[in-house]
Design a protein around this motif. Sequence first.
Motif: not given
Length: 145
Positions: A108-117, A120-137
């Motif tokens: 619940v404490e995860l606020g709108e717009g708070q960044e997290f990592k 994505l785990i790919f079968e061949k390319a391995g792992e790719i990490t990107v920044p993400a944020k959640l917003y209200m729909s």
Amino acid sequence: MRLKGLISVIFILFLFTHAHAGEISVRDVKGIFSMRPDTGAIFLKVENKGRTDDAIIGARVDIKGVVVELHDVKNGQMYKIDRIPVPAKTTVELKRGGLHIMLFNLPVELGEGQEFKLTLIFEKAGEITVPAKLYMSKGKGHHHH
């Protein structure tokens, strides 16, 4: 001499991993909180510039306790899937009403717009990490703390 050899091996491994992952790019990462306050969805585009088909076979976030699943929607029904194919020389879009990544048990404490990592785990390319944020729909009338 052994240290020099070890450094060479590490450098070669880095080049191999980096070059292979370089064929896959992730962009336009967008997240929304769902109707339930402890769930969200991630949408994005994955481009495979390489000559080899690949697939997303899993994902995770750096938020303790959050369950991450790959999902699809068919005939208005959402369901969990094991993989998202990313064919060579194509861009796959994860979007509303289709392929997407679900997040369950969001704190619940995860606020709108708070960044997290997002990793994505790919079968061949391995792992790719990107920044993400959640917003209200927009237009859903959902409130999240």
